[in-house]
Design a protein around this motif. Structure first.
Motif, PDB file in Angstrom:
ATOM      1  N   UNK A   1      45.877  36.900  41.138  1.00 25.25           N
ATOM      2  CA  UNK A   1      45.434  38.002  41.998  1.00 25.25           C
ATOM      3  C   UNK A   1      46.602  38.574  42.795  1.00 25.25           C
ATOM      4  N   UNK A   2      47.367  37.705  43.443  1.00 28.60           N
ATOM      5  CA  UNK A   2      48.485  38.192  44.248  1.00 28.60           C
ATOM      6  C   UNK A   2      49.549  38.863  43.380  1.00 28.60           C
ATOM      7  N   UNK A   3      49.885  38.232  42.261  1.00 28.20           N
ATOM      8  CA  UNK A   3      50.952  38.765  41.424  1.00 28.20           C
ATOM      9  C   UNK A   3      50.573  40.096  40.773  1.00 28.20           C
ATOM     10  N   UNK A   4      49.272  40.305  40.547  1.00 30.61           N
ATOM     11  CA  UNK A   4      48.833  41.539  39.901  1.00 30.61           C
ATOM     12  C   UNK A   4      48.624  42.681  40.889  1.00 30.61           C
ATOM     13  N   UNK A   5      48.394  42.358  42.153  1.00 31.23           N
ATOM     14  CA  UNK A   5      47.980  43.391  43.101  1.00 31.23           C
ATOM     15  C   UNK A   5      48.936  43.613  44.271  1.00 31.23           C
TER      16      UNK A   5
ATOM     17  N   UNK B   1      42.562  46.322  47.752  1.00 27.25           N
ATOM     18  CA  UNK B   1      42.835  44.963  47.278  1.00 27.25           C
ATOM     19  C   UNK B   1      41.794  43.981  47.812  1.00 27.25           C
ATOM     20  N   UNK B   2      41.191  44.269  48.952  1.00 28.18           N
ATOM     21  CA  UNK B   2      40.104  43.416  49.439  1.00 28.18           C
ATOM     22  C   UNK B   2      38.906  43.482  48.497  1.00 28.18           C
ATOM     23  N   UNK B   3      38.615  44.673  48.022  1.00 37.94           N
ATOM     24  CA  UNK B   3      37.513  44.825  47.069  1.00 37.94           C
ATOM     25  C   UNK B   3      37.765  43.991  45.821  1.00 37.94           C
ATOM     26  N   UNK B   4      39.005  44.013  45.345  1.00 32.11           N
ATOM     27  CA  UNK B   4      39.359  43.225  44.158  1.00 32.11           C
ATOM     28  C   UNK B   4      39.298  41.736  44.472  1.00 32.11           C
ATOM     29  N   UNK B   5      39.786  41.334  45.662  1.00 35.66           N
ATOM     30  CA  UNK B   5      39.806  39.916  46.029  1.00 35.66           C
ATOM     31  C   UNK B   5      38.406  39.325  46.059  1.00 35.66           C
ATOM     32  N   UNK B   6      37.458  40.083  46.586  1.00 33.10           N
ATOM     33  CA  UNK B   6      36.087  39.573  46.687  1.00 33.10           C
ATOM     34  C   UNK B   6      35.410  39.450  45.332  1.00 33.10           C
ATOM     35  N   UNK B   7      36.010  40.073  44.309  1.00 34.54           N
ATOM     36  CA  UNK B   7      35.446  39.992  42.958  1.00 34.54           C
ATOM     37  C   UNK B   7      36.231  39.044  42.057  1.00 34.54           C
ATOM     38  N   UNK B   8      37.282  38.431  42.602  1.00 38.10           N
ATOM     39  CA  UNK B   8      38.163  37.586  41.795  1.00 38.10           C
ATOM     40  C   UNK B   8      37.795  36.121  41.955  1.00 38.10           C
ATOM     41  N   UNK B   9      37.643  35.356  40.866  1.00 38.32           N
ATOM     42  CA  UNK B   9      37.373  33.913  40.975  1.00 38.32           C
ATOM     43  C   UNK B   9      38.552  33.201  41.636  1.00 38.32           C
ATOM     44  N   UNK B  10      38.257  32.153  42.378  1.00 39.40           N
ATOM     45  CA  UNK B  10      39.297  31.427  43.105  1.00 39.40           C
ATOM     46  C   UNK B  10      40.335  30.814  42.169  1.00 39.40           C
ATOM     47  N   UNK B  11      39.920  30.525  40.928  1.00 42.22           N
ATOM     48  CA  UNK B  11      40.847  29.932  39.971  1.00 42.22           C
ATOM     49  C   UNK B  11      41.999  30.879  39.634  1.00 42.22           C
TER      50      UNK B  11
END
Length: 398
Positions: free
Chosen positions: A95-99, A80-90
């Motif tokens: 991000x939280x609800x999907x992961x 999930x860290x890998x996904x977070x670093x690729x996710x726009x802040x908007x």
């Protein structure tokens, strides 16, 4: 002979029956089932939880991405860290609800492996990064020391001798050839040789005391610059709040106990301050820290804290970097909110499963909010999709 044998056999049989009957009626009662208290988690859903503002989701998202820089590659949060670093802040909320999946946290009571009751309510207090006035040298009015770690403080890692005691350390000092407990606060206050370990001097003893409770702070220096200080070590004693002493001695009433009221009491009663502070045997030593002034102080995870999104937790129960949902409620004064947060810090007084210290930020306003918080708390742990709460408990994924 046959008749005698038959009578004897009958007698023996009757005796056996009587003994069996006696043993049946006189059996001791079964011992009561042992009650075990342990963490308990129940799956929940984001849809069933109270609404959270986009601003709060973004603060938690930034805090989590900061934690990712300190989490190891084999952490349960690696994917999930890998996904977070690729996710726009908007897309913070998405991000939280999907992961992640939320699990309600409670302290369960079990008998024979069966859950018989649970307690979902704990305690949330607040802390902040204070600003003190001081100097690097002892010059009036800067005469109250902020100590670095004394050379005579010994730290003994018990795990080196007993691996089962991993994480436990003893603090003491040498007295001849013996190791004895280190000085408590009252003894440190009386020592005349401590000044050599001072890293700064401030103008208010109560400010110096509250700096130890907060664990970090900034000191404004006479030339307009500032130095940042953070927790370096501790004398080995458990933290004890001075509020009980103030109430017992009729200095304040129980409902008046807050950081602001204790400060006001100290200004009115300077002759009693030393005795009041000595009621807490714990003493914290500091080190100078570097860091950008726009970032929070470093927490126990080694990353800057995020105002309104970082919490201190008990590391026996929570892996640092774990995202949580925190709900707080109190009536005097009123305080209610639900916010996603990240476990990034620890504290000597933060012990227990549902026990957090909420970081309000830097400065006087943050201090006012932190000083009035003593809330009922509920927690949800946000678990990466496909995992269970036990997969992200301390000791797992390291």
């Amino acid at each position: 002979m046959n008749r005698r044998f038959s009578l004897r056999a009958a007698a023996l049989s009757l005796s056996a029956l009587l003994l069996a009957a006696c043993s049946t009626t006189q059996q001791p009662p079964e011992p009561p089932q042992e009650t075990v208290t342990a963490p308990h988690f129940e799956p929940d859903s984001f849809a069933a939880m109270p609404a959270v503002s986009q601003e709060d989701w973004l603060a938690a998202f930034n805090a989590f991405r900061t934690s990712c820089s300190a989490l190891r590659a084999n952490s349960p949060f690696h994917n999930v860290c890998t996904i977070a670093l690729q996710t726009p802040k908007e897309l913070a909320q998405a991000f939280f609800e999907a992961n992640f999946a939320p699990w309600r946290v409670s302290l369960g009571r079990f008998e024979a492996g069966e859950l018989i009751s649970r307690d979902e309510t704990g305690l949330a207090t607040g802390y902040y990064e204070p600003l003190l006035r001081g100097s690097r040298t002892k010059t009036p009015p800067y005469v109250y020391p902020i100590y670095g770690v004394p050379d005579d403080l010994l730290v003994i890692d018990l795990a080196e001798l007993y691996p089962s005691l991993k994480g436990l350390r003893l603090r003491g000092k040498l007295e001849g050839r013996r190791v004895v407990p280190y000085d408590d606060r009252a003894a440190i206050q009386k020592r005349t040789d401590m000044d050599r370990w001072a890293i700064a001097w401030v103008d208010d003893p109560v400010d110096a005391f509250f700096l130890q409770i907060q664990g970090s702070g900034r000191i404004s220096l006479p030339d307009g610059s500032f130095m940042r200080v953070g927790f370096a070590d501790q004398n080995g004693y458990k933290y004890r709040a001075i509020g009980n002493w103030l109430v017992k001695n009729s200095e304040l009433k129980a409902h008046e106990l807050s950081m602001q009221n204790i400060r006001a009491w100290a200004k009115k009663n300077p002759a009693k301050v030393r005795d009041a502070l000595a009621q807490n045997p714990s003493f914290v030593f500091f080190e100078e820290r570097t860091g950008h002034p726009e970032l929070g102080p470093l927490g126990a995870q080694g990353v800057p804290l995020t105002p309104l999104a970082s919490v201190a937790v008990d590391p026996k129960h929570w892996l640092l970097g774990t995202p949580l949902m925190l709900e707080v409620h109190q009536t005097r004064p009123a305080l209610d909110f639900v916010r996603p947060v990240v476990a990034q810090d620890t504290g000597a007084a933060i012990k227990g499963l549902i026990r957090v210290d909420y970081f309000w930020g830097f400065g006087d306003e943050a201090g006012r909010e932190a000083g009035r918080q003593r809330s009922d708390a509920s927690l949800w742990v946000l678990v990466p999709s496909g995992l269970k709460p036990e997969d992200i408990r301390p000791g797992r994924g390291r």
